[in-house]
Write a protein that holds these residues in place. Structure first.
Motif, short mmCIF file in Angstrom:
data_model
loop_
_atom_site.label_atom_id
_atom_site.label_comp_id
_atom_site.label_asym_id
_atom_site.label_seq_id
_atom_site.Cartn_x
_atom_site.Cartn_y
_atom_site.Cartn_z
N LYS A 89 -20.81 13.33 -14.54
CA LYS A 89 -21.26 13.20 -15.93
C LYS A 89 -22.07 11.93 -16.14
N LEU A 90 -21.68 10.86 -15.46
CA LEU A 90 -22.41 9.61 -15.59
C LEU A 90 -23.83 9.74 -15.03
N ILE A 91 -23.96 10.40 -13.88
CA ILE A 91 -25.29 10.61 -13.28
C ILE A 91 -26.14 11.49 -14.19
N ASN A 92 -25.55 12.52 -14.76
CA ASN A 92 -26.29 13.44 -15.62
C ASN A 92 -26.81 12.71 -16.87
N VAL A 192 -14.12 -5.95 -1.34
CA VAL A 192 -14.59 -6.48 -2.62
C VAL A 192 -14.27 -5.47 -3.72
N ASP A 193 -13.94 -5.99 -4.91
CA ASP A 193 -13.62 -5.10 -6.03
C ASP A 193 -14.87 -4.42 -6.58
N THR A 194 -15.97 -5.13 -6.57
CA THR A 194 -17.23 -4.57 -7.07
C THR A 194 -18.37 -5.01 -6.16
N CYS A 195 -19.44 -4.25 -6.20
CA CYS A 195 -20.64 -4.62 -5.45
C CYS A 195 -21.49 -5.55 -6.30
N THR A 196 -22.07 -6.55 -5.68
CA THR A 196 -22.97 -7.43 -6.40
C THR A 196 -24.26 -6.68 -6.75
N PRO A 197 -24.98 -7.12 -7.78
CA PRO A 197 -26.27 -6.48 -8.08
C PRO A 197 -27.21 -6.48 -6.88
N ILE A 225 -22.49 1.35 -17.97
CA ILE A 225 -21.68 1.54 -16.76
C ILE A 225 -22.61 1.80 -15.59
N SER A 226 -22.52 0.99 -14.55
CA SER A 226 -23.35 1.15 -13.37
C SER A 226 -22.89 2.37 -12.58
N ILE A 227 -23.85 3.21 -12.21
CA ILE A 227 -23.53 4.40 -11.42
C ILE A 227 -23.03 4.01 -10.04
N LEU A 228 -23.65 3.01 -9.44
CA LEU A 228 -23.24 2.61 -8.10
C LEU A 228 -21.84 1.98 -8.11
N GLU A 229 -21.49 1.26 -9.18
CA GLU A 229 -20.14 0.72 -9.28
C GLU A 229 -19.11 1.85 -9.35
N SER A 230 -19.42 2.86 -10.16
CA SER A 230 -18.51 4.01 -10.26
C SER A 230 -18.44 4.76 -8.94
N ALA A 231 -19.58 4.88 -8.25
CA ALA A 231 -19.58 5.55 -6.95
C ALA A 231 -18.78 4.75 -5.93
N TYR A 232 -18.85 3.43 -6.00
CA TYR A 232 -18.07 2.61 -5.07
C TYR A 232 -16.57 2.77 -5.34
N ALA A 233 -16.18 2.83 -6.62
CA ALA A 233 -14.77 3.05 -6.94
C ALA A 233 -14.30 4.41 -6.42
N PHE A 234 -15.16 5.42 -6.52
CA PHE A 234 -14.84 6.74 -6.00
C PHE A 234 -14.69 6.70 -4.48
N SER A 235 -15.61 6.01 -3.81
CA SER A 235 -15.54 5.90 -2.35
C SER A 235 -14.31 5.12 -1.91
N ARG A 236 -13.99 4.07 -2.64
CA ARG A 236 -12.83 3.27 -2.28
C ARG A 236 -11.54 4.07 -2.45
N MET A 237 -11.50 4.94 -3.46
CA MET A 237 -10.35 5.81 -3.63
C MET A 237 -10.20 6.74 -2.43
#
Length: 364
Positions: A89-92, A192-197, A225-237
Motif C-alpha cells: 500500500k505504501l508503494i502504491n 542497524v535499526d534504520t538505514c541512513t539516507p 514514511i520512507s519506503i526503503l525504511e519500511s522495506a528494511y523492516a520487512f526484510s529484517r523480520m
C-alpha cells in the motif's frame, strides 16, 4: 512544672518550633527522593539483566523476542501477509503521488524506468499513459526492494560490508543450514535499526539510476514514511527471526516484464481478458515481489547438495492487457536472466506451496 486552677500539675506538651518542623519535613522529603531513586536504579538493573539473558539465549541458538512476527518469535504466513500488504500500500500511494505531480513529463519518466529495468530498449518514441507509468514505478520499486534489500543482508550502513556478510551467509548455509540460521539471528540482533539516507540513496542509485535522476535524488516516501525504511523492516523480520524450520530463509523474486504468466508464481491484481479467452498474455508489470523459502533437501542425493525452494507468496502482477499494452518486445522467460544470487523459480506445472529441488551449487 505548670499547675492548673485546682493546683494539680499538668503533663508537659510535645510541641516543636516551626524551624524544627520544617527541618524534619525537609529530611523526610530527601529520604523519600533517595528511596525513589534507588527503586528506579533497581528497575534499570532488572531491565539490563533481562536484556543480557535474552542475548545469552540468542547466542546459544534461541529466538530473539524483539524481532519476529506477530507472536514475537517466528515468521509465519500471517506475519508475511500483513507486513507485505502494508508495504504494498505504501508503494502504491507513492507511485500515485508521483503520477499526480510528475517531476518530468510522463514519457520521460517512463523512458527512464524502462532503461533501468529492461536495458537496450528503444525508448525514443514512448507515449505512456498514467496507468502504465504508475505500474512501471511500482515494478521498479519492487526490483529495488528485492535486489537491494531482501536478497542482500542489510546489517550495516556500509554497502561493501553488507555484500561480504551476504556472501558469508551463503557459504555457511551451503555447509550447515542450522548454523546459518543461528548466524543470521545473531547478526541481525546487532543490525542497524534504520538505514541512513546515504545508504538508501546508494541502493536506489545502484538499482534505478535513471529513475532517481528524474526524481531529483529524492528518496521515495509516502505520508512521511520512507519506503526503503519500511522495506528494511520487512526484510529484517524475514531474516532476523527464528523459524519453525530453522534451516530456511527467504528470498524475493520479480517476474520480468514481458515474461509468461505462470499462475503458480504470480497473482493477478486485475482481470486478464486474454487469459479468460484462452489467449496468451504476458507480465505487464510486477507491482510487488514474491517470496520463496529456501531450505535444504531432507534426503539429498549423495555427492550433490540440494536446496528446496517453496513459493510462500506469489508475486503481485498486472498483465499487459490490463495495462493497455506494453513497450517491451516479446521475449521468452529466462530463469538465468534473474541474476546471481536470485532464486530459481519453480516450473509452471508446480502448484502453489509445492517445492522445487535444485543443486545448491547452481543457486549460489
Amino acid at each position: 512544672m505548670n499547675a492548673n486552677m485546682y493546683g494539680q500539675p499538668q503533663p508537659p506538651q510535645d510541641a516543636v518550633s516551626g524551624e524544627q518542623y520544617r527541618y524534619a519535613l525537609t529530611n523526610f522529603r530527601i529520604a523519600h527522593e533517595k528511596v525513589e531513586q534507588q527503586r528506579k536504579q533497581l528497575e534499570e538493573q532488572e531491565r539490563q539483566v533481562a536484556q543480557l539473558r535474552a542475548r545469552i539465549a540468542l547466542l546459544e541458538g534461541g529466538s530473539n523476542p524483539s524481532i519476529g512476527g506477530h507472536n514475537g518469535n517466528t515468521v509465519d504466513d500471517f506475519s508475511i501477509k500483513n507486513s507485505a500488504s502494508q508495504l504494498d500500500k505504501l508503494i502504491n500511494r507513492w507511485a500515485a503521488d508521483v503520477i499526480r505531480a510528475p517531476p518530468v513529463p510522463l514519457q520521460d519518466l517512463c523512458a527512464a524506468i524502462l532503461n533501468d529495468i529492461v536495458g537496450g530498449l528503444d525508448v525514443a518514441q514512448i507515449e505512456a499513459t498514467p496507468m502504465q507509468v504508475q505500474s512501471y514505478l511500482r515494478h521498479a520499486m519492487a526490483e529495488s526492494i528485492s535486489e537491494g534489500i531482501i536478497n542482500c543482508l542489510i546489517v550495516t550502513n556500509s554497502t561493501e560490508a553488507n555484500i561480504q556478510l551476504t556472501r558469508i551467509h551463503e557459504h555457511i548455509f551451503a555447509r550447515d543450514p542450522t548454523v546459518a540460521s543461528v548466524w543470521r539471528r545473531q547478526t541481525f540482533s546487532a543490525a542497524v535499526d534504520t538505514c541512513t539516507p546515504e545508504m538508501s540513496l546508494s541502493i536506489l542509485y545502484e538499482q534505478v539510476p535513471e529513475l532517481m535522476k528524474k526524481l531529483n535524488g529524492k528518496i521515495p516516501a509516502s505520508g512521511g514514511i520512507s519506503i526503503l525504511e519500511s522495506a528494511y523492516a520487512f526484510s529484517r523480520m524475514l531474516h532476523g527471526s527464528g523459524s519453525p524450520s530453522s534451516d530456511a530463509f527467504y528470498r524475493a523474486f520479480v517476474p520480468e516484464l514481458g515474461s509468461t504468466l505462470y499462475p503458480r508464481q504470480i497473482e493477478l491484481v486485475k482481470r486478464c481478458l486474454k487469459s479468460e479467452r484462452g489467449e496468451l498474455d504476458r507480465v505487464g508489470a510486477t507491482i510487488f515481489p514474491g517470496l520463496v523459502k529456501v531450505s535444504r533437501a531432507a534426503t539429498p542425493i549423495p555427492g550433490m547438495e540440494e536446496t528446496v525452494q517453496t513459493v510462500v507468496r506469489r508475486a503481485q502482477v498486472i498483465c499487459e492487457c490490463a495495462m493497455g499494452g506494453s513497450f517491451v518486445p516479446n521475449a521468452p522467460y529466462d530463469i538465468q536472466q534473474l541474476g546471481a544470487g536470485v532464486p530459481m523459480l519453480p516450473i509452471p506445472s508446480m502448484p502453489m506451496g509445492d517445492v522445487l529441488t535444485v543443486p545448491l551449487n547452481g543457486y549460489f
